[in-house]
Motif scaffolding. Structure first.
Motif, PDB file in Angstrom:
ATOM      1  N   CYS A 153       0.839  -1.204   0.000  1.00  0.00           N
ATOM      2  CA  CYS A 153       0.000   0.000   0.000  1.00  0.00           C
ATOM      3  C   CYS A 153       0.871   1.251   0.000  1.00  0.00           C
ATOM      4  O   CYS A 153       0.461   2.311   0.489  1.00  0.00           O
ATOM      5  CB  CYS A 153      -0.921   0.000   1.217  1.00  0.00           C
ATOM      6  SG  CYS A 153      -1.988  -1.441   1.350  1.00  0.00           S
ATOM      7  N   SER A 154       2.074   1.117  -0.549  1.00  0.00           N
ATOM      8  CA  SER A 154       3.010   2.242  -0.551  1.00  0.00           C
ATOM      9  C   SER A 154       2.601   3.330  -1.528  1.00  0.00           C
ATOM     10  O   SER A 154       3.053   4.470  -1.420  1.00  0.00           O
ATOM     11  CB  SER A 154       4.423   1.755  -0.867  1.00  0.00           C
ATOM     12  OG  SER A 154       4.458   1.096  -2.123  1.00  0.00           O
ATOM     13  N   GLN A 159       7.038   7.815  -5.765  1.00  0.00           N
ATOM     14  CA  GLN A 159       7.775   7.250  -6.886  1.00  0.00           C
ATOM     15  C   GLN A 159       7.293   7.870  -8.192  1.00  0.00           C
ATOM     16  O   GLN A 159       6.684   7.209  -9.022  1.00  0.00           O
ATOM     17  CB  GLN A 159       7.576   5.729  -6.915  1.00  0.00           C
ATOM     18  CG  GLN A 159       7.958   5.043  -5.618  1.00  0.00           C
ATOM     19  CD  GLN A 159       7.608   3.569  -5.651  1.00  0.00           C
ATOM     20  OE1 GLN A 159       8.086   2.823  -6.505  1.00  0.00           O
ATOM     21  NE2 GLN A 159       6.768   3.138  -4.737  1.00  0.00           N
ATOM     22  N   PRO A 160       7.537   9.137  -8.389  1.00  0.00           N
ATOM     23  CA  PRO A 160       7.045   9.809  -9.607  1.00  0.00           C
ATOM     24  C   PRO A 160       7.709   9.260 -10.857  1.00  0.00           C
ATOM     25  O   PRO A 160       8.839   8.773 -10.822  1.00  0.00           O
ATOM     26  CB  PRO A 160       7.425  11.278  -9.372  1.00  0.00           C
ATOM     27  CG  PRO A 160       8.587  11.224  -8.438  1.00  0.00           C
ATOM     28  CD  PRO A 160       8.333  10.053  -7.537  1.00  0.00           C
ATOM     29  N   GLY A 161       6.983   9.336 -11.960  1.00  0.00           N
ATOM     30  CA  GLY A 161       7.518   8.876 -13.232  1.00  0.00           C
ATOM     31  C   GLY A 161       8.441   9.912 -13.851  1.00  0.00           C
ATOM     32  O   GLY A 161       8.523  11.063 -13.424  1.00  0.00           O
ATOM     33  N   TRP A 293      -0.785   9.636 -17.396  1.00  0.00           N
ATOM     34  CA  TRP A 293      -0.057   9.580 -16.127  1.00  0.00           C
ATOM     35  C   TRP A 293       0.013   8.180 -15.591  1.00  0.00           C
ATOM     36  O   TRP A 293      -0.850   7.363 -15.820  1.00  0.00           O
ATOM     37  CB  TRP A 293      -0.740  10.485 -15.118  1.00  0.00           C
ATOM     38  CG  TRP A 293      -0.705  11.877 -15.564  1.00  0.00           C
ATOM     39  CD1 TRP A 293      -1.616  12.504 -16.351  1.00  0.00           C
ATOM     40  CD2 TRP A 293       0.313  12.830 -15.297  1.00  0.00           C
ATOM     41  NE1 TRP A 293      -1.234  13.789 -16.592  1.00  0.00           N
ATOM     42  CE2 TRP A 293      -0.060  14.017 -15.949  1.00  0.00           C
ATOM     43  CE3 TRP A 293       1.502  12.803 -14.578  1.00  0.00           C
ATOM     44  CZ2 TRP A 293       0.713  15.158 -15.888  1.00  0.00           C
ATOM     45  CZ3 TRP A 293       2.255  13.945 -14.514  1.00  0.00           C
ATOM     46  CH2 TRP A 293       1.870  15.103 -15.159  1.00  0.00           C
ATOM     47  N   ARG A 294       1.044   7.944 -14.797  1.00  0.00           N
ATOM     48  CA  ARG A 294       1.229   6.624 -14.226  1.00  0.00           C
ATOM     49  C   ARG A 294       0.794   6.562 -12.777  1.00  0.00           C
ATOM     50  O   ARG A 294       0.414   5.515 -12.277  1.00  0.00           O
ATOM     51  CB  ARG A 294       2.694   6.219 -14.333  1.00  0.00           C
ATOM     52  CG  ARG A 294       2.953   4.775 -14.009  1.00  0.00           C
ATOM     53  CD  ARG A 294       4.319   4.347 -14.438  1.00  0.00           C
ATOM     54  NE  ARG A 294       5.366   5.217 -13.930  1.00  0.00           N
ATOM     55  CZ  ARG A 294       6.634   5.081 -14.214  1.00  0.00           C
ATOM     56  NH1 ARG A 294       7.011   4.136 -15.028  1.00  0.00           N
ATOM     57  NH2 ARG A 294       7.532   5.907 -13.706  1.00  0.00           N
ATOM     58  N   VAL A 342       6.296  10.969 -24.082  1.00  0.00           N
ATOM     59  CA  VAL A 342       6.645  11.030 -22.672  1.00  0.00           C
ATOM     60  C   VAL A 342       5.468  10.630 -21.836  1.00  0.00           C
ATOM     61  O   VAL A 342       4.331  10.623 -22.259  1.00  0.00           O
ATOM     62  CB  VAL A 342       7.092  12.447 -22.258  1.00  0.00           C
ATOM     63  CG1 VAL A 342       8.276  12.886 -23.060  1.00  0.00           C
ATOM     64  CG2 VAL A 342       5.946  13.436 -22.394  1.00  0.00           C
ATOM     65  N   ARG A 343       5.783  10.284 -20.565  1.00  0.00           N
ATOM     66  CA  ARG A 343       4.764  10.118 -19.557  1.00  0.00           C
ATOM     67  C   ARG A 343       5.119  11.068 -18.449  1.00  0.00           C
ATOM     68  O   ARG A 343       6.196  11.447 -18.303  1.00  0.00           O
ATOM     69  CB  ARG A 343       4.792   8.689 -19.034  1.00  0.00           C
ATOM     70  CG  ARG A 343       4.704   7.679 -20.152  1.00  0.00           C
ATOM     71  CD  ARG A 343       4.656   6.301 -19.623  1.00  0.00           C
ATOM     72  NE  ARG A 343       3.443   6.116 -18.855  1.00  0.00           N
ATOM     73  CZ  ARG A 343       3.072   4.959 -18.392  1.00  0.00           C
ATOM     74  NH1 ARG A 343       3.791   3.909 -18.601  1.00  0.00           N
ATOM     75  NH2 ARG A 343       1.968   4.855 -17.693  1.00  0.00           N
ATOM     76  N   ARG A 344       4.481  11.558 -17.706  1.00  0.00           N
ATOM     77  CA  ARG A 344       4.713  12.409 -16.600  1.00  0.00           C
ATOM     78  C   ARG A 344       5.645  13.548 -16.887  1.00  0.00           C
ATOM     79  O   ARG A 344       6.711  13.381 -17.406  1.00  0.00           O
ATOM     80  CB  ARG A 344       5.310  11.638 -15.483  1.00  0.00           C
ATOM     81  CG  ARG A 344       4.832  12.134 -14.241  1.00  0.00           C
ATOM     82  CD  ARG A 344       4.745  11.006 -13.320  1.00  0.00           C
ATOM     83  NE  ARG A 344       3.714  11.351 -12.480  1.00  0.00           N
ATOM     84  CZ  ARG A 344       3.927  11.960 -11.394  1.00  0.00           C
ATOM     85  NH1 ARG A 344       5.076  12.200 -11.012  1.00  0.00           N
ATOM     86  NH2 ARG A 344       2.951  12.297 -10.682  1.00  0.00           N
ATOM     87  N   GLY A 345       5.292  14.733 -16.593  1.00  0.00           N
ATOM     88  CA  GLY A 345       6.036  15.900 -17.009  1.00  0.00           C
ATOM     89  C   GLY A 345       7.175  16.266 -16.100  1.00  0.00           C
ATOM     90  O   GLY A 345       7.180  16.003 -14.933  1.00  0.00           O
ATOM     91  N   ALA A 346       8.163  16.864 -16.692  1.00  0.00           N
ATOM     92  CA  ALA A 346       9.256  17.453 -15.941  1.00  0.00           C
ATOM     93  C   ALA A 346      10.028  18.346 -16.875  1.00  0.00           C
ATOM     94  O   ALA A 346       9.910  18.235 -18.086  1.00  0.00           O
ATOM     95  CB  ALA A 346      10.173  16.369 -15.376  1.00  0.00           C
TER      96      ALA A 346
END
Length: 352
Positions: A153-154, A159-161, A293-294, A342-346
């Motif tokens: 249940c973490s 843990q961002p993508g 998004w993941r 891409v997945r998840r922005g940065a």
């Protein structure tokens, strides 16, 4: 060797509900939390949820607290993250502790069947009869916990993508991580100084991105020089697609306000039509756009932002709007011309 019926990794909303269920079923269980109880909720404590309390609490937890006479929020109440934490999650953790061990500061490093390698006795009763062994790092030392079953249940908040193709890091992204905020920022509160008078690239087309866009637009109205570019892979006239007859009014209102920002209702928003890129894109350590998004955040999906001084980057080709003009309505909220997958922005800070 002491073997618990259940080991629960994480003491957030899901982990605490699982612990309450274990207590109700009379199981021996241990909760292993790397930080503090409901720590991730505390990191977005100022955010107002768009779902009512009854959708953020489980039957086992509610039953346990009601049985103890705890005064709970109304089912229809719309809470902030801090209210959810202090009025429900912390009381629930206190109630669970009467029969379930909760170990804070206990980070699980590995989980495996005791005395079996991952390829040994697959599908056999002999393997299934062996308990799980959890390697736990706690107080600078490593310990072992054994359990017949394990609930992970973490969550994904910690843990961002990544922003690059296939969910891998974009070139230079790891080196630029200090300039990147992978979770919901607080531009109107504790992080005001980081965003005020600076230029920010906001990536994502989920509700967390929408929450951030609304906050940045509000900051731009009162602090000169505050600008941001909102980017997304989604090809649409607006970043968020409204849900017909949305049963959650707060979500519908957030969608409306965020889309109004994107089509020009807020000043100092910079947008680029699909296929047009910033003049200095080559100088960005990590830059692109995102959707798909993941990991979910408190408002639906998480987002990423990065900031730098407003003078550090040339105006985006084909964009309208800066500190002295009002943006026109774009065909879609886009930023990249190379169409990175891409997945998840940065993003990163310009090198020049």
């Amino acid at each position: 060797m002491r073997v618990a019926d259940l080991a629960i990794i994480g003491a957030g909303p899901t982990g605490l509900e699982a612990a309450a269920g274990a207590a109700r079923a009379g199981l021996s269980a241990v909760v292993l939390e790397a930080g503090a109880v409901a720590q991730h909720v505390h990191t977005w404590r100022w955010v107002r949820l768009f779902s009512p309390f009854e959708l953020n609490a489980g039957p086992a937890g509610l039953g346990l607290l009601r049985g103890r006479g705890v005064r709970l929020p109304a089912p229809e109440a719309i809470l902030t993250g801090e209210e959810l934490r202090t009025r429900y999650l912390l009381p629930l953790a206190a109630a669970v502790r009467s029969s379930i061990e909760i170990r804070e500061g206990a980070r699980v490093r590995d989980v495996a069947r005791a005395d079996r390698l991952k390829g040994e006795a697959l599908g056999s009763v002999a393997r299934a009869d062996r308990p799980f062994r959890l390697l736990v790092e706690e107080n600078g030392a490593e310990t072992e916990v054994f359990a017949r079953a394990v609930f992970d249940c973490s969550g994904t908040w910690g843990q961002p993508g990544w922003a690059g193709p296939g969910g891998a890091p974009a070139r230079g992204e790891r080196a630029a991580r200090r300039a990147i905020e992978y979770h919901l920022p607080d531009p109107l509160g504790a992080q005001r100084d980081r965003y005020a008078g600076r230029r920010t690239l906001l990536l994502g087309a989920g509700h967390s991105a929408a929450t951030t866009a609304v906050a940045l637009a509000a900051l731009a109205r009162v602090i000169p020089g505050t600008r941001f570019t909102w980017a997304s892979r989604r090809v649409s006239d607006v970043p968020l697609r409204p849900i017909d007859e949305d049963p959650l009014p707060e979500r519908a209102e957030l969608t409306r306000r965020a889309n109004a920002v994107a089509v020009g209702a807020a000043p100092r928003l910079r947008v680029a039509p699909r296929g047009q890129a910033p003049r200095r894109q080559a100088n960005l350590r990590a830059g692109s756009s995102t959707s798909n998004w993941r990991s979910p955040g408190p408002c639906g999906t998480t987002t990423s932002t990065a900031s730098w001084p407003a003078s550090a980057m040339s105006p985006t080709t084909g964009c309208t709007g800066n500190s002295r003009s009002t943006p026109a309505t774009p065909p879609s909220v886009r930023w990249a011309s190379r169409r990175p997958s891409v997945r998840r922005g940065a993003t990163g800070r310009p090198t020049a």
